[in-house]
Design an enzyme around this catalytic site. Structure first.
Site, PDB file in Angstrom:
ATOM      1  N   ASP A  44      31.789 -24.824 -21.111  1.00 48.12           N
ATOM      2  CA  ASP A  44      33.054 -24.788 -21.416  1.00 48.12           C
ATOM      3  C   ASP A  44      33.444 -25.652 -22.791  1.00 48.12           C
ATOM      4  O   ASP A  44      34.342 -25.653 -23.305  1.00 48.12           O
ATOM      5  CB  ASP A  44      33.848 -25.404 -20.203  1.00 48.12           C
ATOM      6  CG  ASP A  44      35.361 -24.973 -20.286  1.00 48.12           C
ATOM      7  OD1 ASP A  44      35.629 -23.828 -20.353  1.00 48.12           O
ATOM      8  OD2 ASP A  44      36.242 -25.558 -19.812  1.00 48.12           O
ATOM      9  N   CYS A 135      43.691 -18.477 -20.060  1.00 54.42           N
ATOM     10  CA  CYS A 135      43.084 -19.650 -19.734  1.00 54.42           C
ATOM     11  C   CYS A 135      43.988 -20.723 -19.596  1.00 54.42           C
ATOM     12  O   CYS A 135      43.688 -21.370 -18.627  1.00 54.42           O
ATOM     13  CB  CYS A 135      42.432 -19.997 -21.332  1.00 54.42           C
ATOM     14  SG  CYS A 135      41.293 -21.553 -21.131  1.00 54.42           S
ATOM     15  N   TYR A 139      43.991 -21.618 -15.120  1.00 50.80           N
ATOM     16  CA  TYR A 139      43.871 -23.149 -14.914  1.00 50.80           C
ATOM     17  C   TYR A 139      45.126 -23.997 -14.470  1.00 50.80           C
ATOM     18  O   TYR A 139      45.140 -24.559 -13.446  1.00 50.80           O
ATOM     19  CB  TYR A 139      43.212 -23.624 -16.159  1.00 50.80           C
ATOM     20  CG  TYR A 139      41.653 -23.488 -16.473  1.00 50.80           C
ATOM     21  CD1 TYR A 139      40.703 -24.346 -16.124  1.00 50.80           C
ATOM     22  CD2 TYR A 139      41.426 -22.161 -16.843  1.00 50.80           C
ATOM     23  CE1 TYR A 139      39.548 -24.207 -16.228  1.00 50.80           C
ATOM     24  CE2 TYR A 139      39.890 -22.202 -17.042  1.00 50.80           C
ATOM     25  CZ  TYR A 139      39.086 -23.159 -16.732  1.00 50.80           C
ATOM     26  OH  TYR A 139      37.751 -22.959 -16.971  1.00 50.80           O
ATOM     27  N   TYR A 163      44.281 -30.175 -14.475  1.00 52.43           N
ATOM     28  CA  TYR A 163      45.195 -28.846 -14.555  1.00 52.43           C
ATOM     29  C   TYR A 163      46.402 -28.970 -13.714  1.00 52.43           C
ATOM     30  O   TYR A 163      47.319 -28.044 -13.798  1.00 52.43           O
ATOM     31  CB  TYR A 163      44.074 -27.712 -14.241  1.00 52.43           C
ATOM     32  CG  TYR A 163      43.059 -27.728 -15.324  1.00 52.43           C
ATOM     33  CD1 TYR A 163      43.274 -27.506 -16.662  1.00 52.43           C
ATOM     34  CD2 TYR A 163      41.613 -28.153 -14.853  1.00 52.43           C
ATOM     35  CE1 TYR A 163      42.319 -27.592 -17.369  1.00 52.43           C
ATOM     36  CE2 TYR A 163      40.468 -28.082 -15.850  1.00 52.43           C
ATOM     37  CZ  TYR A 163      40.953 -27.624 -16.964  1.00 52.43           C
ATOM     38  OH  TYR A 163      39.914 -27.787 -17.979  1.00 52.43           O
ATOM     39  N   GLU A 205      37.819 -14.396 -17.978  1.00 52.22           N
ATOM     40  CA  GLU A 205      37.989 -15.712 -17.185  1.00 52.22           C
ATOM     41  C   GLU A 205      37.362 -15.409 -15.876  1.00 52.22           C
ATOM     42  O   GLU A 205      36.765 -16.587 -15.331  1.00 52.22           O
ATOM     43  CB  GLU A 205      39.753 -15.932 -16.890  1.00 52.22           C
ATOM     44  CG  GLU A 205      40.205 -16.397 -18.012  1.00 52.22           C
ATOM     45  CD  GLU A 205      39.880 -17.959 -18.560  1.00 52.22           C
ATOM     46  OE1 GLU A 205      39.359 -18.619 -17.748  1.00 52.22           O
ATOM     47  OE2 GLU A 205      39.930 -18.325 -19.536  1.00 52.22           O
TER      48      GLU A 205
END
Length: 225
Positions: A44, A135, A139, A163, A205
């Site tokens: 990541d 993304c 999240y 998040y 994802e």
């Protein structure tokens, strides 16, 4: 129904699989092995470095200077905030500078970032934002859905907290609104092309979770018996 609602509906199955993937649920329960999470963090960090660059490219694509300013700020603030959290994770997980400096991405991480760059090559800001949006949105949904979770160790609680935060939720809503505005005057054929960028990114994802959970590697590195 807004355009982004249509996008989420089109990716419903992928979305549910992402929310309930064993990697995510392992974080929520607190029983994901830390070495698996370390693998994810390294992948990541690589992804976010490119994600920040995609924001910068998007800023240059905007005709409206207000959008340029918003996207340029996001290029800095989003990457900085997430990388700060990841740097904290890196310290806890004993990730060394050598590991980061010599890091080679797994096939999925490489392919996903390549898709983002390909989306920018259309020259259309809506394509770029559509590719970036999953993304943010996924999240944000994971954070909101699990905001009351209290897994051990702290590293997993901090990940969820990031998040679930108002800042990240607001940043996601801003990107959703931006995409709806960008496609407002498009015909259906043009919207389909934008939708494709979103759908592919959303699939990546899901693949990113699977990549992390299985510690995906290039086939030439596999040892078959």
């Amino acid at each position: 129904m807004q355009f982004t609602d249509q996008l989420k509906m089109a990716t419903k199955d992928s979305w549910e699989q992402s929310l309930n993937h064993p990697f995510v649920q392992g974080i929520v329960r607190g029983d994901l092995p830390l070495d698996t999470f370390k693998y994810y963090i390294l992948q990541d960090i690589y992804y976010l470095k490119h994600y920040g660059k995609i924001h910068a490219i998007a800023a240059s694509q905007a005709d409206d200077f207000k959008l340029t300013a918003i996207l340029a700020k996001k290029a800095s603030s989003t990457a900085e905030a997430e990388l700060t959290v990841h740097n904290e994770h890196a310290a806890i997980l004993n990730i060394t500078q050598d590991e980061v400096g010599n890091f080679k991405p797994a096939p999925t991480a490489y392919a996903y970032t390549s898709h983002l760059y390909r989306a920018t090559m259309s020259g259309n800001l809506a394509h770029t934002v559509a590719a970036m949006l999953p993304c943010y949105w996924l999240y944000a949904d994971i954070g909101k859905k699990n905001e009351n979770a209290t897994p051990e160790p702290d590293i997993y609680r901090n990940w969820i907290k990031m998040y679930a935060s108002d800042w990240f939720q607001d940043a996601t809503s801003e990107m959703i609104d931006m995409l709806n505005t960008l496609v407002a005057d498009m015909n259906e054929k043009e919207k389909e092309k934008v939708k494709e960028q979103f759908v592919i990114a959303k699939e990546y994802e899901l693949h990113f979770w699977e990549m992390s959970y299985t510690k995906e590697t290039w086939l030439s590195n596999k040892k078959y018996t």
